[in-house]
Scaffold this active site. Structure first.
Site, PDB file in Angstrom:
ATOM      1  CE  LYS A   1      -3.535  -2.709   0.689  1.00 31.84           C
ATOM      2  NZ  LYS A   1      -4.210  -3.696   1.468  1.00 31.84           N
TER       3      LYS A   1
ATOM      4  CD  GLU B   1      -5.362   5.655   4.700  1.00 34.83           C
ATOM      5  OE1 GLU B   1      -4.516   5.482   3.814  1.00 34.83           O
ATOM      6  OE2 GLU B   1      -6.544   5.347   4.546  1.00 34.83           O
TER       7      GLU B   1
ATOM      8  CG  HIS C   1     -12.255  -0.744  10.598  1.00 38.20           C
ATOM      9  ND1 HIS C   1     -12.811   0.503  10.565  1.00 38.20           N
ATOM     10  CD2 HIS C   1     -11.638  -0.862  11.801  1.00 38.20           C
ATOM     11  CE1 HIS C   1     -12.529   1.122  11.682  1.00 38.20           C
ATOM     12  NE2 HIS C   1     -11.831   0.315  12.457  1.00 38.20           N
TER      13      HIS C   1
ATOM     14  NE  ARG D   1     -10.364  -9.333  -1.639  1.00 38.80           N
ATOM     15  CZ  ARG D   1      -9.906  -8.325  -0.876  1.00 38.80           C
ATOM     16  NH1 ARG D   1      -8.613  -8.133  -0.760  1.00 38.80           N
ATOM     17  NH2 ARG D   1     -10.734  -7.527  -0.257  1.00 38.80           N
TER      18      ARG D   1
END
Lengths: 170, 499
Positions: free
Chosen positions: B116, B200, B235, B292
């Site tokens: 990421k 972040e 999440h 995916r």
């Protein structure tokens, strides 16, 4: 016939009679006429005062699991007075609530030490089950009396991980 | 064309892939751990090979073993499903070296989008909008603290290698940071074998909108519109729908073009999903590429009519994309509810155990992707997803009504599941109004357990329990009283069809 059922720790008393092919059932809030037809091994068609319900029901180890109109119930037949108490109940009676995982898992972190004072809702131990970490919190304020496992250990459901001594009443 | 496919997964997604193969007459090989001998995917496949003990590292993550099974059974391709090895670039590179087709992106693109931190750098260079955050990969606690200060709280901890909510934490103040990072790293390590995490900026009240893309091996890329997946617990998504109520055609077009650009600059091929966060002011930020097939792929299939798993297999076989962007249309509305073996009253704690009875929902516009059956013992070792209910109808309101009906008809007895909870989500006025931000559950569902105490059918459940007890007693009595003779014995002389 007199029956007692527990749902979510509440006891309900029920009387049932069978007359003219129908069941007369007396609940705490009134009497119901029930026409019941078995549809399959796990399915009953009920007509309760002519309202139609399809009920799915399965029994395992003395518990009836019931699904009705999308709602689920776990019904236990209450044994009159005697009957074995669950581990948690007897521990509570002794005055030492035990902290256990609701399912088998691995202890990833123990957040308290023996003799520590803890608040109600404080995180005690992190258990990993089915790839997720779950924090088990203290059900009451108290003192950590005993820790039965160490980090990395595997635990079974209901196995006491931590024993708590409730806070002394002043 | 691919001749035989090994499915390196389990549960509902393995069954989904096997069924696509069966439709295409491609033979399948299932792999399973010793805990999964009786799992549905083992029953559905043409061949099934045990690859080890229950812990994932010894079975579903055991690359050597899976490659060996592919060779041994003559499979020329591997479908990784989602989770496990699906986004592991070492695995996809190994397949490439061994001459096996990995049904997914090439290992170079997978490495880029899977990291990421690296993909954020690439996207910044290409002027794709991203969320402000920390770019370094490995850091000391001090650096995390400094980064969090400069980004500004609240911050989100995310696993560098991960997805599916694993390792993710929201941190509101400096004093929670250290504990959160430790927990995030442990979860990341155990889920992905890589403990690196990054920070972040946490966008409050955002919506999660993602775009499905297909890219062939010749540079052709199409998108198949968006999915909104804002309703999450831990999440991790539990409800998804398409189209999103939050975007109009103009924004849809813009986001779709950005999604295709992300795929092109990453050199990505096969099916993938470009995730965005959409803030209150309809500003969108690139989050990541999910490299995916996604859990929620069926809703896209229902509104576009495209079978994404078959497309994956065709693309991996080296076929050119026959779909043209302008020919792909969204028709109607689809919603997915994920059924997990979890206790919604107890913070969604996973609940393994035996399914004593199950009845599947069915009917027009109801799809059920499923990895379980009556009598199945849900093992403790894996993600607790059991199945997915997907409904399609002409409008969102019709799809919602259909979902409420389907969930009410879906019976799973013996273990706790999310069915009842999801039914309440579907029936909630805020969901009906389309107010689906990612904090939907905390905001609207926190008193769900208490509401349940006022259940509507408690009396009927007691009646059913009483009647069933009484029926059992009288059956027993009846058996003792008279061994009822069969009608064939009491009816007298009989014959069939005689005159």
């Amino acid at each position: 016939m007199d029956l007692q059922f527990n749902i979510d720790q509440e006891t309900h008393r029920i009387e049932v009679d069978f007359r003219d092919g129908k069941y007369l059932v007396r609940l705490e809030d009134g009497q119901y006429e029930v026409d019941s037809q078995p549809i399959s091994e796990n399915c009953l068609s009920l007509l309760v005062n002519e309202k139609a319900y399809t009920v799915f029901i399965v029994e395992e180890e003395g518990k009836k699991y019931i699904s009705i109109q999308g709602e689920q119930f776990c019904v236990e037949e209450a044994k009159a007075e005697t009957g074995a108490r669950s581990i948690a109940e007897s521990a509570t009676l002794k005055g030492t609530p035990t902290i256990a995982a609701p399912m088998p898992g691995k202890i990833v972190k123990i957040l308290v030490g023996e003799e520590d004072k803890v608040e109600k809702g404080q995180g005690l131990v992190i258990v990993e089950a089915m790839k997720m970490e779950n924090e088990i919190r203290s059900p009451s304020a108290g003192i950590v009396e005993k820790i039965n496992f160490k980090e990395g250990d595997l635990v079974d459901a209901a196995e006491p991980i931590i024993e708590l001594k409730p806070e002394e009443k002043e | 064309m691919i001749k035989k496919i090994l499915i390196a997964n389990r549960g509902e997604i393995a069954v989904r892939v096997i069924n696509a193969c069966r439709e295409m007459s491609v033979p399948t090989v299932a792999v399973y751990s010793t805990a999964d001998r009786k799992s549905l995917h083992v029953q559905m496949a043409d061949e099934a090979i045990c690859i080890g003990d229950p812990p994932p590292l010894e079975s579903y993550l055991n690359i050597d073993k899976i490659i060996a099974v592919a060779k041994q059974t003559g499979a020329d391709a591997i479908h990784p499903g989602y989770g496990f090895l699906a986004e592991n670039s070492d695995f996809s590179a190994r397949c490439e070296r061994e001459g096996l087709v990995f049904i997914g992106p090439n290992s170079k693109a997978l490495r880029l989008v899977g990291d990421k931190v690296a993909s954020r750098e690439t996207m910044t260079k290409a002027k794709i909008p991203i969320i402000p955050g920390m770019m370094t990969k490995r850091a000391e606690m001090k650096e995390f603290k400094e980064a969090a200060e400069s980004i500004g709280y609240p911050v989100m901890i995310k696993a560098s290698a991960g997805g599916g909510g694993k390792g993710m934490r929201i941190i509101y103040s400096p004093k929670e940071l250290e504990k959160g990072i430790e927990a995030g790293m442990r979860e990341a390590k155990s889920a992905f074998g890589d403990e690196s995490v990054y920070l972040e900026k946490y966008i409050e009240e955002p919506r999660h909108v993602e775009f499905q893309v297909l890219a062939d091996n010749f540079g052709n890329v199409v998108h198949l519109f968006e999915r909104e997946c804002s309703i999450q617990r831990r999440h991790q998504k539990i409800v998804e729908e398409t189209p999103s109520c939050a975007i109009d055609d103009e924004l849809r077009k813009k986001m779709g073009e950005v999604a295709k650009k992300v795929i092109k600059i990453s050199g990505y091929n096969n099916a993938g999903t470009v995730e965005f966060l959409l803030d209150k002011n309809k500003k969108f930020y690139f989050l990541e590429v999910n490299a995916r097939i996604q859990v929620e792929h069926p809703i896209t299939e229902l509104v576009t009519g495209v079978d994404l798993v078959k497309q994956q297999i065709k693309i991996a076989s080296g076929e050119k994309l026959k779909l043209k962007q302008e020919e792909i249309k969204q028709r109607g509305h689809a919603i997915e509810c994920r059924i997990y073996a979890e206790d919604p009253e107890n913070n969604f704690f996973p609940c393994a155990g035996k399914i004593l009875f199950m009845k599947e929902p069915a009917g027009p516009g109801v799809r059920h992707d499923c990895g379980i059956y009556s009598g199945f013992d849900v093992p403790v070792y894996y993600d607790p997803i059991l199945s997915k209910v997907i409904t399609w109808a002409e409008t969102r309101e019709d799809a919602r009504g259909r979902m409420i009906m389907a969930l009410s008809d879906y019976i799973i007895l013996g273990i706790k599941t999310t069915i009842g909870f999801l039914s309440s989500v579907m029936g909630h006025p805020e969901f009906a109004a389309g107010n689906t931000q990612t904090n939907f559950i905390e905001k609207n569902m926190s008193d769900w357990g208490d509401k349940k105490k006022g259940r509507k059918f408690l009396n009927e459940a007691l009646l059913a329990a009483a009647v069933s007890s009484q029926m059992k007693t009288s059956e027993k009595r009846a058996v003792v009283k008279e061994k009822a003779p069969s009608p064939w014995l009491t009816v007298g002389k009989w014959s069939i069809g005689g005159n």
